[in-house]
Design an enzyme around this catalytic site. Structure first.
Site, PDB file in Angstrom:
ATOM      1  N   THR A  37     -87.346  61.425  -1.357  1.00 48.84           N
ATOM      2  CA  THR A  37     -87.597  62.768  -1.880  1.00 48.84           C
ATOM      3  C   THR A  37     -86.515  63.747  -1.436  1.00 48.84           C
ATOM      4  O   THR A  37     -85.938  63.617  -0.349  1.00 48.84           O
ATOM      5  CB  THR A  37     -88.963  63.292  -1.419  1.00 48.84           C
ATOM      6  N   ASP A  64     -97.619  65.200   6.597  1.00 46.16           N
ATOM      7  CA  ASP A  64     -98.826  65.482   5.826  1.00 46.16           C
ATOM      8  C   ASP A  64     -98.504  65.949   4.412  1.00 46.16           C
ATOM      9  O   ASP A  64     -99.266  65.673   3.481  1.00 46.16           O
ATOM     10  CB  ASP A  64     -99.667  66.528   6.550  1.00 46.16           C
ATOM     11  N   GLY A  65     -97.395  66.653   4.223  1.00 42.25           N
ATOM     12  CA  GLY A  65     -97.023  67.104   2.892  1.00 42.25           C
ATOM     13  C   GLY A  65     -96.717  65.949   1.961  1.00 42.25           C
ATOM     14  O   GLY A  65     -97.165  65.926   0.802  1.00 42.25           O
ATOM     15  N   LEU A  67     -97.766  62.823   2.332  1.00 39.37           N
ATOM     16  CA  LEU A  67     -99.028  62.123   2.117  1.00 39.37           C
ATOM     17  C   LEU A  67     -99.884  62.860   1.090  1.00 39.37           C
ATOM     18  O   LEU A  67    -100.472  62.234   0.191  1.00 39.37           O
ATOM     19  CB  LEU A  67     -99.784  61.993   3.433  1.00 39.37           C
ATOM     20  N   ASP A 218    -117.301  60.019   3.906  1.00 34.22           N
ATOM     21  CA  ASP A 218    -118.708  60.436   3.889  1.00 34.22           C
ATOM     22  C   ASP A 218    -119.080  61.250   2.662  1.00 34.22           C
ATOM     23  O   ASP A 218    -120.212  61.694   2.530  1.00 34.22           O
ATOM     24  CB  ASP A 218    -119.052  61.219   5.152  1.00 34.22           C
ATOM     25  N   GLU A 276     -98.884  72.820   2.306  1.00 36.06           N
ATOM     26  CA  GLU A 276     -98.226  73.447   1.165  1.00 36.06           C
ATOM     27  C   GLU A 276     -99.008  74.688   0.736  1.00 36.06           C
ATOM     28  O   GLU A 276    -100.212  74.612   0.493  1.00 36.06           O
ATOM     29  CB  GLU A 276     -98.133  72.460   0.001  1.00 36.06           C
TER      30      GLU A 276
END
Length: 319
Positions: A37, A64-65, A67, A218, A276
């Site tokens: 990217t 995390d971005g 993912l 859950d 984000e």
């Protein structure tokens, strides 16, 4: 032949050990395609390409971005087409989801997890003023949002997750109150908010446990809202953040577990979805149970709630 698509954040693409790990899998007969990217949106585009190619597993190699983008692309297609499993290599700055899930920092160990059987997991779908978004880890607003936004890239590079704590200390000195309304099944909250976290998973901002009981299988999202506080409590929060005791924020908040929640703000509010930013005045956040299949470690701390959540709030004791 097992087909993988590795989507790598460009900042981590030059790691020699990553190249070695890819070469080792190819030598064992894996068909591993690599995409790197450059800017926001690339991971989504590459994930859609991988889905169209019918790969078995997409490995999100970044923070995390990265993912969140990959998970969102898979989730958006999951109701209409067969989709690949999802795996994670934690190569970002904070890696909050991977840390909470027990995914090891060691690259070879993390790569080995991508060869495990997948389990069904949830994802959050967000409608923000009519636009559809997705979130795999945590959506944050208020103090946590500003702390993340204020962290300079150079600071993150040199200090890693500690930079987020420093950003939190700076942000809490100039806290803004946000008049908001939160509604969900059996849940209603009105007031001035300092901070908000809506979690599929548990932590954000480099290790802050903002939704400490959340599970990703859950069928429910976890809400933590920190209201406007007396001056003495604000001082305690500043001290706690300086000392690294983020749990004081948890003690000051109100929590609920819900299948969905609607958020309305008197003035435009910024939510960070997996880091984000998205700005809006009205959000609907819904947990889609078992929308994805993910390859995770045995005994993953985020797993354990296998039944879909009922259409009501799960009451919790006030904090």
């Amino acid at each position: 032949m097992t087909r993988w698509r590795l989507i790598v954040n460009g900042k981590a693409a030059g790691m020699p050990e990553l190249r070695d790990a890819v070469a080792a899998r190819r030598a064992r007969g894996f068909d591993v395609g690599v995409r790197v990217t450059w800017e926001h949106g690339d991971a989504t585009r590459y994930a859609n390409e991988a889905i169209g190619d019918g790969v078995d597993c997409i490995v999100a190699a970044g923070g995390d971005g990265t993912l969140g983008e990959v998970a969102g692309a898979i989730a958006a297609c999951a109701s209409s087409t067969p989709t690949p499993d999802l795996a994670v290599l934690p190569l970002g700055t904070a890696n909050d989801f991977a840390t909470a899930a027990g995914i090891p920092d060691d690259l070879e160990d993390a790569f080995a997890l991508a060869e495990r059987d997948a389990v069904p997991v949830d994802v959050l779908r967000i409608e923000a003023d009519g636009a559809e978004r997705w979130c795999m880890n945590v959506a944050t607003g208020g103090v946590g949002t500003h702390a993340t936004a204020d962290v300079h890239e150079g600071l993150k590079k040199h200090l890693g997750s500690l930079s987020y704590l420093l950003g939190s200390v700076r942000a809490i000195r100039n806290m803004q109150r946000h008049p908001v309304e939160l509604d969900g099944p059996g849940f209603r909250w009105r007031g001035d908010m300092l901070a908000l976290a809506i979690g599929n998973a548990r932590q954000a901002g480099g290790g802050h446990p903002v939704c400490p009981d959340a599970l990703i299988d859950d069928g429910a999202l976890d809400v933590t809202v920190v209201p406007d506080l007396p001056e003495g409590v604000v001082g305690a929060l500043k001290t706690a953040l300086t000392d690294g005791r983020e749990a004081v924020v948890e003690e000051a908040g109100e929590r609920a577990r819900l299948p969905w929640v609607e958020l309305r703000a008197a003035t435009p509010l910024t939510l960070h979805l997996d880091g984000e930013p998205v700005e809006g005045g009205r959000f609907r956040i819904e947990c889609l149970a078992h929308r994805l299949r993910m390859r995770l470690p045995a005994g993953c701390p985020l797993l354990g709630g296998t039944a879909p959540a009922p259409d009501r709030a799960t009451p919790r004791e006030p904090l």
